[in-house]
Design a protein around this motif. Structure first.
Motif, PDB file in Angstrom:
ATOM      1  N   ILE A 167      35.372  34.999  53.821  1.00 51.06           N
ATOM      2  CA  ILE A 167      36.482  35.808  54.329  1.00 51.06           C
ATOM      3  C   ILE A 167      36.194  36.265  55.757  1.00 51.06           C
ATOM      4  O   ILE A 167      37.058  36.164  56.638  1.00 51.06           O
ATOM      5  CB  ILE A 167      36.738  37.019  53.405  1.00 51.06           C
ATOM      6  CG1 ILE A 167      37.278  36.542  52.054  1.00 51.06           C
ATOM      7  CG2 ILE A 167      37.718  38.002  54.048  1.00 51.06           C
ATOM      8  CD1 ILE A 167      37.391  37.633  51.011  1.00 51.06           C
ATOM      9  N   TRP A 223      39.251  43.458  52.778  1.00 51.01           N
ATOM     10  CA  TRP A 223      39.184  42.118  52.171  1.00 51.01           C
ATOM     11  C   TRP A 223      37.747  41.656  51.881  1.00 51.01           C
ATOM     12  O   TRP A 223      37.483  41.129  50.794  1.00 51.01           O
ATOM     13  CB  TRP A 223      39.922  41.093  53.042  1.00 51.01           C
ATOM     14  CG  TRP A 223      41.411  41.139  52.878  1.00 51.01           C
ATOM     15  CD1 TRP A 223      42.344  41.417  53.836  1.00 51.01           C
ATOM     16  CD2 TRP A 223      42.157  40.910  51.677  1.00 51.01           C
ATOM     17  NE1 TRP A 223      43.610  41.391  53.293  1.00 51.01           N
ATOM     18  CE2 TRP A 223      43.525  41.078  51.975  1.00 51.01           C
ATOM     19  CE3 TRP A 223      41.799  40.590  50.364  1.00 51.01           C
ATOM     20  CZ2 TRP A 223      44.533  40.921  51.024  1.00 51.01           C
ATOM     21  CZ3 TRP A 223      42.802  40.433  49.411  1.00 51.01           C
ATOM     22  CH2 TRP A 223      44.147  40.600  49.739  1.00 51.01           C
ATOM     23  N   PRO A 224      36.779  41.848  52.790  1.00 49.20           N
ATOM     24  CA  PRO A 224      35.402  41.495  52.422  1.00 49.20           C
ATOM     25  C   PRO A 224      34.876  42.316  51.246  1.00 49.20           C
ATOM     26  O   PRO A 224      34.109  41.803  50.421  1.00 49.20           O
ATOM     27  CB  PRO A 224      34.609  41.788  53.703  1.00 49.20           C
ATOM     28  CG  PRO A 224      35.602  41.642  54.794  1.00 49.20           C
ATOM     29  CD  PRO A 224      36.887  42.170  54.233  1.00 49.20           C
ATOM     30  N   GLY A 274      36.222  40.766  48.166  1.00 45.96           N
ATOM     31  CA  GLY A 274      35.477  39.537  47.917  1.00 45.96           C
ATOM     32  C   GLY A 274      34.081  39.797  47.385  1.00 45.96           C
ATOM     33  O   GLY A 274      33.533  38.998  46.625  1.00 45.96           O
ATOM     34  N   PRO A 317      34.517  38.527  43.270  1.00 45.10           N
ATOM     35  CA  PRO A 317      34.250  37.332  44.062  1.00 45.10           C
ATOM     36  C   PRO A 317      35.259  36.193  43.982  1.00 45.10           C
ATOM     37  O   PRO A 317      35.812  35.808  44.997  1.00 45.10           O
ATOM     38  CB  PRO A 317      32.869  36.886  43.572  1.00 45.10           C
ATOM     39  CG  PRO A 317      32.671  37.569  42.268  1.00 45.10           C
ATOM     40  CD  PRO A 317      33.418  38.845  42.353  1.00 45.10           C
ATOM     41  N   GLY A 334      38.950  37.689  44.198  1.00 44.37           N
ATOM     42  CA  GLY A 334      39.073  38.315  45.512  1.00 44.37           C
ATOM     43  C   GLY A 334      39.242  37.288  46.618  1.00 44.37           C
ATOM     44  O   GLY A 334      40.058  37.464  47.526  1.00 44.37           O
ATOM     45  N   LEU A 335      38.483  36.204  46.545  1.00 47.49           N
ATOM     46  CA  LEU A 335      38.600  35.139  47.535  1.00 47.49           C
ATOM     47  C   LEU A 335      39.962  34.468  47.436  1.00 47.49           C
ATOM     48  O   LEU A 335      40.626  34.211  48.444  1.00 47.49           O
ATOM     49  CB  LEU A 335      37.480  34.107  47.333  1.00 47.49           C
ATOM     50  CG  LEU A 335      37.354  33.013  48.383  1.00 47.49           C
ATOM     51  CD1 LEU A 335      37.051  33.609  49.751  1.00 47.49           C
ATOM     52  CD2 LEU A 335      36.271  32.019  47.986  1.00 47.49           C
ATOM     53  N   TRP A 336      40.397  34.206  46.185  1.00 47.00           N
ATOM     54  CA  TRP A 336      41.720  33.618  45.975  1.00 47.00           C
ATOM     55  C   TRP A 336      42.811  34.539  46.522  1.00 47.00           C
ATOM     56  O   TRP A 336      43.751  34.082  47.186  1.00 47.00           O
ATOM     57  CB  TRP A 336      41.949  33.375  44.476  1.00 47.00           C
ATOM     58  CG  TRP A 336      43.360  32.993  44.154  1.00 47.00           C
ATOM     59  CD1 TRP A 336      43.915  31.751  44.214  1.00 47.00           C
ATOM     60  CD2 TRP A 336      44.406  33.879  43.738  1.00 47.00           C
ATOM     61  NE1 TRP A 336      45.244  31.815  43.859  1.00 47.00           N
ATOM     62  CE2 TRP A 336      45.574  33.102  43.558  1.00 47.00           C
ATOM     63  CE3 TRP A 336      44.468  35.256  43.491  1.00 47.00           C
ATOM     64  CZ2 TRP A 336      46.782  33.664  43.152  1.00 47.00           C
ATOM     65  CZ3 TRP A 336      45.662  35.809  43.086  1.00 47.00           C
ATOM     66  CH2 TRP A 336      46.797  35.018  42.925  1.00 47.00           C
ATOM     67  N   TYR A 382      42.630  36.764  48.887  1.00 45.85           N
ATOM     68  CA  TYR A 382      42.652  36.779  50.348  1.00 45.85           C
ATOM     69  C   TYR A 382      43.431  35.589  50.883  1.00 45.85           C
ATOM     70  O   TYR A 382      44.299  35.735  51.749  1.00 45.85           O
ATOM     71  CB  TYR A 382      41.235  36.776  50.928  1.00 45.85           C
ATOM     72  CG  TYR A 382      41.248  36.512  52.413  1.00 45.85           C
ATOM     73  CD1 TYR A 382      41.682  37.499  53.302  1.00 45.85           C
ATOM     74  CD2 TYR A 382      40.881  35.262  52.928  1.00 45.85           C
ATOM     75  CE1 TYR A 382      41.741  37.247  54.669  1.00 45.85           C
ATOM     76  CE2 TYR A 382      40.939  35.016  54.293  1.00 45.85           C
ATOM     77  CZ  TYR A 382      41.373  36.002  55.153  1.00 45.85           C
ATOM     78  OH  TYR A 382      41.450  35.741  56.501  1.00 45.85           O
ATOM     79  N   TYR A 383      43.123  34.388  50.369  1.00 44.63           N
ATOM     80  CA  TYR A 383      43.799  33.199  50.875  1.00 44.63           C
ATOM     81  C   TYR A 383      45.257  33.142  50.435  1.00 44.63           C
ATOM     82  O   TYR A 383      46.103  32.596  51.135  1.00 44.63           O
ATOM     83  CB  TYR A 383      43.048  31.940  50.432  1.00 44.63           C
ATOM     84  CG  TYR A 383      41.861  31.647  51.309  1.00 44.63           C
ATOM     85  CD1 TYR A 383      42.008  30.960  52.509  1.00 44.63           C
ATOM     86  CD2 TYR A 383      40.590  32.085  50.961  1.00 44.63           C
ATOM     87  CE1 TYR A 383      40.914  30.705  53.339  1.00 44.63           C
ATOM     88  CE2 TYR A 383      39.490  31.838  51.778  1.00 44.63           C
ATOM     89  CZ  TYR A 383      39.674  31.147  52.955  1.00 44.63           C
ATOM     90  OH  TYR A 383      38.596  30.927  53.775  1.00 44.63           O
ATOM     91  N   THR A 420      44.131  47.405  46.775  1.00 40.75           N
ATOM     92  CA  THR A 420      42.887  47.053  47.455  1.00 40.75           C
ATOM     93  C   THR A 420      42.381  48.187  48.343  1.00 40.75           C
ATOM     94  O   THR A 420      41.174  48.345  48.514  1.00 40.75           O
ATOM     95  CB  THR A 420      43.042  45.788  48.327  1.00 40.75           C
ATOM     96  OG1 THR A 420      44.018  46.016  49.364  1.00 40.75           O
ATOM     97  CG2 THR A 420      43.435  44.584  47.495  1.00 40.75           C
TER      98      THR A 420
END
Length: 202
Positions: A2, A20-21, A24, A28, A31-33, A35-36, A69
């Motif tokens: 991220i 966002w980090p 993530g 994990p 969270g990554l999904w 963000y994108y 978030t």
């Protein structure tokens, strides 16, 4: 991943460079999904000539997710800082390190959560009324997060294992699960608050 992506995508709200980090970190895969899937909708694509803002109206569940978030990242940061402080300082309440954990972590989580919400509302200069609005807006969701997180940590500390301490990997793994549960208990509170207009959608 991220943070690396931030090099080509600028968030419209600066607080999201932390939010966002954090998502993530303790959430994990999802969270990554997220963000994108969601975070990039609120970003500006950086190129050599100019910034191109990518904007798309988000479905209601995504707006609530982003709202969640803010408080959850603030809470998570407070919890991650508070636990080692209590452990290394040897603090106890009624002879219990766990109760001291809960007290210190709640205070720090509440403070960070309000700060995250404050800047999430687009405030840049300190103002008593704005701070009061941030507290009024996010207090319930912060408490909901901590109830879910503390509830799981109480079970992990007293039922699943015979005591947990921040100098072990197991503690942080349990804390990570607890934060995910905290996010889950905070989400419906944010849903209701956004739906009733008590909290602005992100």
């Amino acid at each position: 991943m991220i943070v690396f992506d931030f090099r080509s995508r600028r968030q419209m709200m600066k607080i999201m460079y932390i939010v966002w980090p954090m998502i993530g970190l303790y959430f994990p895969i999802i969270g990554l999904w997220a963000y994108y899937k969601i975070g990039r909708k609120d970003s500006m694509k950086v190129n050599k000539k100019h910034d191109q803002m990518q904007h798309a109206d988000k479905p209601f569940w995504q707006q609530v997710f982003v709202s969640t978030t803010h408080c959850s990242s603030g809470c998570a940061l407070g919890d991650m800082i508070g636990a080692p402080i209590v452990f290394w300082a040897g603090l106890t309440i009624a002879g219990s390190t766990l109760y001291a954990d809960f007290a210190v972590e709640f205070i720090l989580a509440f403070l960070f959560g309000i700060v995250f919400q404050y800047y999430g509302m687009g405030m840049n200069k300190a103002n008593d009324s704005h701070i009061a609005d941030a507290i009024k807006t996010d207090a319930l969701s912060l408490i909901a997060f901590e109830i879910g997180m503390f509830g799981f940590m109480l079970l992990a500390h007293s039922v699943f294992f015979d005591g947990l301490h921040p100098n072990s990997v197991l503690f942080w793994f349990m804390m990570q699960i607890a934060m995910i549960i905290g996010f889950a208990t905070s989400y419906p509170v944010n849903w209701i608050m956004v739906k009733k207009g008590m909290k602005h959608a992100m």
